[in-house]
Design a protein around this motif. Structure first.
Motif, PDB file in Angstrom:
ATOM      1  N   MET A   1       8.329  48.496  50.471  1.00  0.00           N
ATOM      2  CA  MET A   1       7.118  47.355  49.656  1.00  0.00           C
ATOM      3  C   MET A   1       6.984  47.848  48.745  1.00  0.00           C
ATOM      4  SD  MET A   1       6.101  44.316  50.482  1.00  0.00           S
ATOM      5  CE  MET A   1       6.278  43.998  52.320  1.00  0.00           C
ATOM      6  N   LEU A   3       5.019  46.610  44.602  1.00  0.00           N
ATOM      7  CA  LEU A   3       4.213  45.465  43.727  1.00  0.00           C
ATOM      8  C   LEU A   3       5.264  45.086  42.715  1.00  0.00           C
ATOM      9  CD1 LEU A   3       1.431  44.107  44.131  1.00  0.00           C
ATOM     10  CD2 LEU A   3       0.781  45.906  42.187  1.00  0.00           C
ATOM     11  N   MET A   5       6.180  42.187  39.524  1.00  0.00           N
ATOM     12  CA  MET A   5       5.762  40.948  38.819  1.00  0.00           C
ATOM     13  C   MET A   5       7.009  39.998  38.852  1.00  0.00           C
ATOM     14  SD  MET A   5       4.582  40.789  34.835  1.00  0.00           S
ATOM     15  CE  MET A   5       2.960  41.315  34.635  1.00  0.00           C
ATOM     16  N   ILE A 169       2.056  31.393  36.289  1.00  0.00           N
ATOM     17  CA  ILE A 169       1.244  31.651  37.645  1.00  0.00           C
ATOM     18  C   ILE A 169       2.252  32.772  38.366  1.00  0.00           C
ATOM     19  CG2 ILE A 169       0.710  30.585  39.808  1.00  0.00           C
ATOM     20  CD1 ILE A 169       0.274  27.964  38.575  1.00  0.00           C
ATOM     21  N   HIS A 172       3.473  35.953  36.032  1.00  0.00           N
ATOM     22  CA  HIS A 172       2.666  37.183  35.743  1.00  0.00           C
ATOM     23  C   HIS A 172       1.986  37.636  37.046  1.00  0.00           C
ATOM     24  CE1 HIS A 172       1.741  36.839  31.215  1.00  0.00           C
ATOM     25  NE2 HIS A 172       3.010  37.491  31.277  1.00  0.00           N
ATOM     26  N   LEU A 173       2.540  36.778  38.134  1.00  0.00           N
ATOM     27  CA  LEU A 173       1.769  37.373  39.171  1.00  0.00           C
ATOM     28  C   LEU A 173       2.538  38.717  39.966  1.00  0.00           C
ATOM     29  CD1 LEU A 173       0.137  36.547  41.938  1.00  0.00           C
ATOM     30  CD2 LEU A 173       2.343  35.594  42.766  1.00  0.00           C
ATOM     31  N   ARG A 174       1.785  39.386  40.485  1.00  0.00           N
ATOM     32  CA  ARG A 174       2.056  40.680  41.045  1.00  0.00           C
ATOM     33  C   ARG A 174       1.995  40.754  42.573  1.00  0.00           C
ATOM     34  NH1 ARG A 174       0.213  43.221  36.409  1.00  0.00           N
ATOM     35  NH2 ARG A 174       1.739  44.510  35.252  1.00  0.00           N
ATOM     36  N   GLU A 175       2.956  40.798  43.286  1.00  0.00           N
ATOM     37  CA  GLU A 175       2.694  40.715  44.959  1.00  0.00           C
ATOM     38  C   GLU A 175       3.733  41.895  45.333  1.00  0.00           C
ATOM     39  OE1 GLU A 175       3.011  36.878  46.458  1.00  0.00           O
ATOM     40  OE2 GLU A 175       4.799  36.427  45.577  1.00  0.00           O
ATOM     41  N   GLY A 176       3.492  42.024  46.592  1.00  0.00           N
ATOM     42  CA  GLY A 176       4.422  42.905  47.428  1.00  0.00           C
ATOM     43  C   GLY A 176       5.585  42.235  47.585  1.00  0.00           C
ATOM     44  N   ARG A 284       1.818  27.239  45.823  1.00  0.00           N
ATOM     45  CA  ARG A 284       0.753  28.221  46.426  1.00  0.00           C
ATOM     46  C   ARG A 284      -0.722  27.556  46.913  1.00  0.00           C
ATOM     47  NH1 ARG A 284       3.411  33.482  45.917  1.00  0.00           N
ATOM     48  NH2 ARG A 284       1.543  34.230  46.974  1.00  0.00           N
ATOM     49  N   THR A 285      -0.984  26.640  45.652  1.00  0.00           N
ATOM     50  CA  THR A 285      -2.289  25.997  46.047  1.00  0.00           C
ATOM     51  C   THR A 285      -1.984  24.905  46.989  1.00  0.00           C
ATOM     52  OG1 THR A 285      -2.713  26.027  43.490  1.00  0.00           O
ATOM     53  CG2 THR A 285      -3.872  24.366  44.763  1.00  0.00           C
ATOM     54  N   THR A 287       0.190  25.061  49.390  1.00  0.00           N
ATOM     55  CA  THR A 287       0.141  25.749  50.684  1.00  0.00           C
ATOM     56  C   THR A 287      -1.091  26.184  51.573  1.00  0.00           C
ATOM     57  OG1 THR A 287       2.425  26.704  50.176  1.00  0.00           O
ATOM     58  CG2 THR A 287       1.252  27.545  51.985  1.00  0.00           C
ATOM     59  N   ALA A 288      -1.991  26.579  50.369  1.00  0.00           N
ATOM     60  CA  ALA A 288      -3.527  26.897  50.935  1.00  0.00           C
ATOM     61  C   ALA A 288      -4.149  25.769  51.451  1.00  0.00           C
ATOM     62  CB  ALA A 288      -4.181  27.528  49.586  1.00  0.00           C
ATOM     63  N   ILE A 362      -5.338  26.072  36.580  1.00  0.00           N
ATOM     64  CA  ILE A 362      -4.247  25.713  37.648  1.00  0.00           C
ATOM     65  C   ILE A 362      -4.986  24.715  38.766  1.00  0.00           C
ATOM     66  CG2 ILE A 362      -3.164  27.931  37.526  1.00  0.00           C
ATOM     67  CD1 ILE A 362      -4.478  28.783  40.128  1.00  0.00           C
TER      68      ILE A 362
ATOM     69  N   GLU B  24      -1.611  48.247  44.596  1.00  0.00           N
ATOM     70  CA  GLU B  24      -0.652  49.036  45.319  1.00  0.00           C
ATOM     71  C   GLU B  24      -1.019  50.039  46.391  1.00  0.00           C
ATOM     72  OE1 GLU B  24       1.064  50.823  41.614  1.00  0.00           O
ATOM     73  OE2 GLU B  24       2.825  49.550  41.655  1.00  0.00           O
ATOM     74  N   LEU B  27      -1.008  47.933  49.353  1.00  0.00           N
ATOM     75  CA  LEU B  27       0.363  47.903  50.049  1.00  0.00           C
ATOM     76  C   LEU B  27       0.708  49.414  50.753  1.00  0.00           C
ATOM     77  CD1 LEU B  27       2.532  46.360  47.104  1.00  0.00           C
ATOM     78  CD2 LEU B  27       1.352  45.149  48.937  1.00  0.00           C
ATOM     79  N   ALA B  33      -1.130  42.163  49.341  1.00  0.00           N
ATOM     80  CA  ALA B  33      -2.066  42.352  48.015  1.00  0.00           C
ATOM     81  C   ALA B  33      -1.261  41.274  46.829  1.00  0.00           C
ATOM     82  CB  ALA B  33      -2.299  43.646  47.409  1.00  0.00           C
ATOM     83  N   VAL B  34      -2.229  40.683  46.192  1.00  0.00           N
ATOM     84  CA  VAL B  34      -1.548  40.157  45.015  1.00  0.00           C
ATOM     85  C   VAL B  34      -2.632  40.242  43.944  1.00  0.00           C
ATOM     86  CG1 VAL B  34      -0.520  38.177  46.246  1.00  0.00           C
ATOM     87  CG2 VAL B  34      -2.813  37.825  45.055  1.00  0.00           C
ATOM     88  N   GLN B  35      -2.043  40.451  42.639  1.00  0.00           N
ATOM     89  CA  GLN B  35      -2.846  40.671  41.585  1.00  0.00           C
ATOM     90  C   GLN B  35      -2.451  39.795  40.345  1.00  0.00           C
ATOM     91  OE1 GLN B  35      -1.773  42.589  38.382  1.00  0.00           O
ATOM     92  NE2 GLN B  35      -3.642  42.246  37.581  1.00  0.00           N
ATOM     93  N   GLN B  37      -4.036  37.976  36.315  1.00  0.00           N
ATOM     94  CA  GLN B  37      -4.875  38.189  35.347  1.00  0.00           C
ATOM     95  C   GLN B  37      -5.216  37.027  34.477  1.00  0.00           C
ATOM     96  OE1 GLN B  37      -2.315  40.997  34.830  1.00  0.00           O
ATOM     97  NE2 GLN B  37      -1.060  39.132  35.210  1.00  0.00           N
ATOM     98  N   ASP B  60      -1.628  32.825  50.236  1.00  0.00           N
ATOM     99  CA  ASP B  60      -1.072  31.665  49.642  1.00  0.00           C
ATOM    100  C   ASP B  60      -1.370  31.347  48.091  1.00  0.00           C
ATOM    101  OD1 ASP B  60       0.492  30.956  52.089  1.00  0.00           O
ATOM    102  OD2 ASP B  60      -1.573  30.398  52.831  1.00  0.00           O
ATOM    103  N   PHE B  61      -3.016  31.183  48.142  1.00  0.00           N
ATOM    104  CA  PHE B  61      -3.649  30.968  46.977  1.00  0.00           C
ATOM    105  C   PHE B  61      -3.875  32.120  46.171  1.00  0.00           C
ATOM    106  CE2 PHE B  61      -6.850  29.734  43.985  1.00  0.00           C
ATOM    107  CZ  PHE B  61      -6.355  28.670  43.133  1.00  0.00           C
TER     108      PHE B  61
END
Lengths: 379, 172
Positions: A1, A3, A5, A169, A172-176, A284-285, A287-288, A362, B24, B27, B33-35, B37, B60-61
């Motif tokens: 896993m 992180l 973008m 959205i 620029h989103l970072r997630e695992g 994403r919005t 879904t929440a 958003i 990170e 994780l 985790a999400v990041q 800006q 999700d959000f």
């Protein structure tokens, strides 16, 4: 896993799909695509060129593909506008390539660092003339990887430019993410001719194929490429008969294969009070909101388009009819672009509502829930 | 566990990097985790804000809706982002508080520590990470240290490790 973008995941997907050439001109919020491509391509024996502007970036991308390499460019709204002329050229000359458009707030240079989804109609109709369009929109970093692979596969299969409509959205989103070592889907490549070069007819569609065979420049097959109406040899003609046949073939190759290209996700549509149609980062919005809906006393279904063009209209209509849905809310970051499409598709079946934003912000889950309450109350 | 964090300061102070490191570390701990800006067109200056959500659940959000923690390194960032309520406020001690204060406020010399103890104002973001994690215990100390080393430029590992420790010490 690790992180990652969304913009980086596009590049990883592209390389997994076989991209070996990138030409572009960096622009916020797509810059990380160019940045990552410049870093990764030399590692796999590919080439990266920063061109003098977006127009040249698109032109070089087309050239790279004609030379036999899977090619990509990336941009955002203002650059997407500039690329339109050459995107039409690629559609007419049937040159496979991928364009990543990380949508930002417009019109014009707008709000460079803010998200938007207002280029969906531009993706469809931005270049002039009747032409087919394929556009895909991911809703997560992992999906940005998968969708970019798919964009290359579709570009190669149908010989045309394919657009990945990212938004700021997801870009620029970072997630695992856990990216597979090898792509989990088959990688498609254009079919090359193997006939005697003297017999090669560049734009003749062989029996059983969807598109003409495509040699790389330098392979020994000489042919003409033009944005003009052309016959099987690739040379221009003014014949109405040839023009009609060619334009219809270009449209039909996508129209007849819309089911192959359509990708969408339906969640909780059974017995729902309202169906929310959405795509990209806004999903994403939604879904929440969908998960929170039962607490607000109603049941909400979601229809998420991954394929925006050709619009998965049969699937949307069937979903609404099969579940006897009376209200569909389109949630998107624009003034109602896909809502128009939904109105056309569902005109006999459901009432279409819209919730959007054009201020650079958003949508928030509570705004979706409030809209649903309003629709249930007044609908 | 579901924690929503906002890290704010001036563009160029490395708050987005701090957010990336925190995500990170989460994780590494096996959490989601999400990041994300928000920033202006400026490369330096202005107010910059990174957001991080750490959760045991699927996220999700992606944006912070109700902040569990707000970090401010500059007055400009506090003036701009301090209005929105957060459960815990962590600020540099150079900042004058003017909005209603949350139950917990941690006001410590983050910038001065970076400058005087490490001799590099640019490690203020890493000092801040130490303060944040010592206060909220979001991730394990080892994971945070590992995430810092994974992201800082080569040759600055020792400097940044010390900066992280100094952050922990500020909270005691």
């Amino acid at each position: 896993m690790r992180l990652m973008m969304g913009n980086e995941a596009c590049v990883e997907g592209a390389i997994a799909a076989g991209m070996r050439f990138f030409a572009g001109y960096p622009i916020t919020p797509s810059t990380e695509v160019a940045e990552k491509a410049s870093e990764r391509l030399p590692e796999v024996g590919g080439k990266f060129i920063q061109m003098e502007d977006e127009i040249a970036g698109m032109a070089a991308c087309i050239g790279g593909s004609i030379a036999g390499q899977k090619s990509m460019t990336a941009t955002s709204g203002p650059g997407f506008s500039l690329k339109m002329e050459n995107i039409g050229y690629a559609a007419m000359a049937e040159i496979p390539c991928v364009i990543i458009n990380v949508m930002r707030s417009g019109p014009s240079t707008g709000l460079p660092t803010s998200p938007s989804q207002a280029d969906v109609m531009q993706a469809r109709w931005g270049t002039h003339g009747d032409h087919p369009t394929i556009a895909l929109a991911p809703s997560s970093v992992r999906e940005a990887y998968d969708v970019t692979i798919r964009a290359f596969n579709l570009a190669e299969k149908y010989r045309m430019p394919v657009m990945v409509l990212m938004d700021e959205i997801i870009g620029h989103l970072r997630e695992g993410v856990d990216l597979p070592e090898k792509p989990e889907v088959e990688i498609l490549d254009r079919k090359n001719p193997d006939c005697d070069p003297a017999d090669f007819r560049a734009y003749e569609v062989p029996e059983g194929d969807i598109v003409p065979l495509m040699p790389g420049f330098g392979d020994g097959y000489r042919y003409n490429i033009t944005g003009l109406i052309h016959d099987d040899t690739g040379f221009p003609t003014n014949s109405n008969i040839v023009a009609g046949k060619l334009c219809e073939r270009l449209m039909k190759k996508i129209e007849d294969n819309a089911d192959d290209i359509a990708q969408y996700e339906i969640t909780d549509a059974e017995n729902c009070d309202v169906l929310v149609l959405t795509y990209g980062g806004t999903a994403r919005t939604v879904t929440a909101a969908r998960k929170a809906a039962p607490d607000s006393g109603f049941r909400m279904g979601m229809f998420r388009c991954v394929t925006i063009w050709p619009f998965p209209e049969e699937a949307l209509r069937a979903c609404v009819r099969d579940n006897n849905i009376k209200h569909v809310i389109v949630a998107e970051l624009n003034y109602g672009q896909i809502a128009l499409e939904a109105e056309r598709i569902l005109k006999n079946d459901a009432k279409v509502w819209h919730i959007g934003k054009i201020d650079g912000d958003i949508l928030y889950p509570n705004e979706i829930l409030n809209k649903i309450s309003e629709v249930i109350k007044h609908g | 566990m579901h924690m929503e964090l906002r890290l704010s300061g001036s563009g160029g102070q490395g708050l987005i990097l701090a957010g990336v490191i925190m995500a990170e570390a989460a994780l590494i701990d096996g959490k989601n985790a999400v990041q994300s800006q928000s920033y202006g067109p400026e490369a330096r200056g202005g107010a910059s804000r990174a957001e991080v959500i750490i959760s045991d659940q699927e996220i999700d959000f992606i944006k912070v809706q109700s902040a569990d923690m707000l970090l401010c390194l500059t007055q400009t960032a506090y003036d701009r982002y301090g209005k929105e309520p957060a459960a815990v406020l962590i600020v540099d001690d150079s900042i004058e508080l003017k909005y209603p204060e949350p139950v917990k406020v941690v006001r410590v010399p983050i910038l001065e520590t970076a400058l005087k103890q490490i001799g590099r104002p640019m490690v203020a973001n890493i000092v801040a990470l130490g303060v944040v994690n010592a206060t909220l215990k979001l991730v394990s100390r080892e994971s945070l240290a590992q995430a810092v080393l994974g992201r800082v430029p080569k040759g600055t590992e020792e400097l940044n490790s010390r900066a992280l420790d100094c952050g922990y010490e500020l909270v005691g």
